[in-house]
Design a protein around this motif. Structure first.
Motif, PDB file in Angstrom:
ATOM      1  N   TRP A  25      37.063  30.272 -29.701  1.00  0.00           N
ATOM      2  CA  TRP A  25      36.982  30.013 -31.136  1.00  0.00           C
ATOM      3  C   TRP A  25      36.395  31.232 -31.842  1.00  0.00           C
ATOM      4  N   ASP A  29      41.844  29.947 -25.801  1.00  0.00           N
ATOM      5  CA  ASP A  29      41.057  28.785 -26.213  1.00  0.00           C
ATOM      6  C   ASP A  29      39.684  29.163 -26.764  1.00  0.00           C
ATOM      7  N   LYS A  39      40.955  28.881 -33.568  1.00  0.00           N
ATOM      8  CA  LYS A  39      41.116  28.889 -32.117  1.00  0.00           C
ATOM      9  C   LYS A  39      42.203  29.871 -31.708  1.00  0.00           C
ATOM     10  N   ASN A  64      41.285  20.980 -29.421  1.00  0.00           N
ATOM     11  CA  ASN A  64      41.327  21.127 -30.876  1.00  0.00           C
ATOM     12  C   ASN A  64      40.115  20.438 -31.471  1.00  0.00           C
ATOM     13  N   ALA A  73      35.722  29.597 -24.505  1.00  0.00           N
ATOM     14  CA  ALA A  73      36.210  28.268 -24.156  1.00  0.00           C
ATOM     15  C   ALA A  73      35.339  27.611 -23.094  1.00  0.00           C
ATOM     16  N   ASN A  76      38.117  22.652 -26.423  1.00  0.00           N
ATOM     17  CA  ASN A  76      39.143  23.480 -25.790  1.00  0.00           C
ATOM     18  C   ASN A  76      40.532  23.088 -26.243  1.00  0.00           C
TER      19      ASN A  76
END
Length: 430
Positions: free
Chosen positions: A307, A305, A300, A330, A321, A328
């Protein structure tokens, strides 16, 4: 007569526009007129209007379109209408706390461990026939794709795997899926990585698949959010039985959102070198050594945010995100390992579709499916570091068909897994 002549001219003009075949031109060395091939056809115009700058015919049958990065499929997603492409991550996490800790304990300097994943970029067969220019991304043309043919299920469960006893694993089972995985959950995870040995296991029927990947997930089993990447043999999606590099995502348990690769919009690509869904060139061939590794990092970007997916230092792209809600923040669980899909997993005869190399787990690297350099990305002492999980457990729900072996005696644990299903003389599978 004039009307008839006009009709003939209109038909001939229409045929020319459709075929784009010839025009008349005068040869400078001849008084005669000769046909000259027209390179701009309706198809060419259509493709350019949709961002196709160049097309590459691969010897494996794939067609790779080099598409203008700003006209790639992901940008047609409603949530990405005004999305500004992030060309590279805000940061690249590199600190490996696990290796440093191990070396300090042994009184060594910070040298790579024996299980460290080599930073080799994916090699794909289409590379032999060309490359995409700057400003474009390679998109595999979906000639034989059926995105809805094979379901993806949650690999996370209502309660933590660490709370389960060996005699109470019934809620781990998922219909038509056989797992052999190393899993960890219970902490906030911001990334995961590993080097996955690439094989081409036997797929018995065209509606079955075998994959080996890394997955990060959060949410309940019916409405989970996940991002995954690795290699897969999936005839229903790709039309053949070859190992291909893939990505997958969903934000609602696969009910309405998510898909493989670029089959539906979502994944933003920035690399001009790697095509999602394309065949991997170098495949491990037991008993030859060493095993060919596919290095995967998913992490991330703490500023955006998004990935990201990375292979061997090549930033392939990211899931924005905007596609997610819980991810967003974890991931809540990470898994490394294999998954076989078949409607004949708990029947007789069992499917002969293999997992990993198609052989049972073995600490001999070039015989078995394996993942090394296993790491999760966590915040420790106010820093993001790659570290082997504090807690991780192996699990297989059909150990006679697909088993595992977690080797922790070396300087860095390696997870071995796989099996032949009911195929082969050595099979213990019913």
């Amino acid at each position: 007569m004039a009307v008839k002549l006009m009709a003939i001219l209109l038909v001939e003009t229409a045929l020319f526009v459709i075929t784009g075949h010839v025009v008349l031109a005068t040869d400078s060395n001849s008084k005669h007129e000769r046909p000259q091939k027209v390179t701009t056809t309706i198809r060419d115009n259509f493709r350019r209007a949709n961002g196709v700058i160049k097309s590459i015919q691969s010897e494996d049958g794939d067609i790779i379109d080099c598409i203008d990065i700003y006209k790639q499929p992901a940008l047609s997603h409603p949530a990405l209408k005004n999305h500004k492409i992030q060309m590279e991550p805000s940061y690249v996490p590199t600190t490996d706390q696990t290796t440093r800790k191990i070396n300090r304990a042994k009184g060594k300097k910070n040298k790579p461990s024996k299980s460290e994943v080599p930073l080799s970029v994916i090699k794909q067969i289409w590379h032999k026939n060309g490359s995409c220019p700057e400003g474009t991304v390679p998109i595999r043309r979906n000639l034989k794709t059926n995105n809805k043919a094979v379901p993806i299920v949650s690999r996370r469960y209502q309660r933590s795997f660490s709370q389960l006893s060996q005699n109470n694993t019934s809620n781990l089972l998922r219909p038509n899926h056989a797992l052999s995985v190393l899993m960890t959950d219970g902490d906030p995870y911001f990334g995961a990585q590993g080097g996955i040995a690439v094989y081409n296991p036997e797929i018995e029927k065209s509606d079955e698949y075998s994959l080996s990947d890394i997955s990060l997930e959060t949410g309940g089993p019916e409405s989970f959010e996940t991002v995954r990447s690795g290699w897969m043999v999936n005839p229903a999606v790709y039309g053949d039985k070859m190992s291909r590099f893939f990505t997958y995502w969903t934000s609602d348990g696969g009910h309405e959102t998510g898909c493989f690769d670029h089959i539906c919009p979502g994944f933003i690509q920035v690399s001009k070198n790697i095509a999602l869904g394309a065949i991997i060139d170098h495949i491990s061939t037991p008993p030859n050594k060493p095993a060919e590794l596919l290095s995967i990092s998913i992490y991330k970007d703490m500023y955006t945010d998004n990935w990201w997916v990375d292979s061997g230092g090549e930033k392939i792209g990211y899931w924005p995100a905007n596609l997610f809600e819980e991810l967003n923040h974890n991931a809540e669980a990470v898994q490394w390992g294999g998954d076989v899909y078949s409607t004949r997993l708990e029947t007789h005869p069992h499917t002969a579709t293999g997992m990993g190399s198609g052989g049972y787990s073995s600490p001999i690297d070039w015989l078995s499916g394996s993942i090394r350099g296993i790491r999760i990305l966590r915040i420790l002492q106010n820093s993001l570091v790659w570290i082997y999980p504090d807690w991780a457990a192996p699990y297989a729900d059909q150990v006679n068909c697909y088993d595992y072996n977690l080797q922790v005696v070396s300087d860095d644990p390696v997870f071995y897994y796989g099996g032949p299903g009911s195929g082969g003389q050595a099979s213990k599978c019913p």
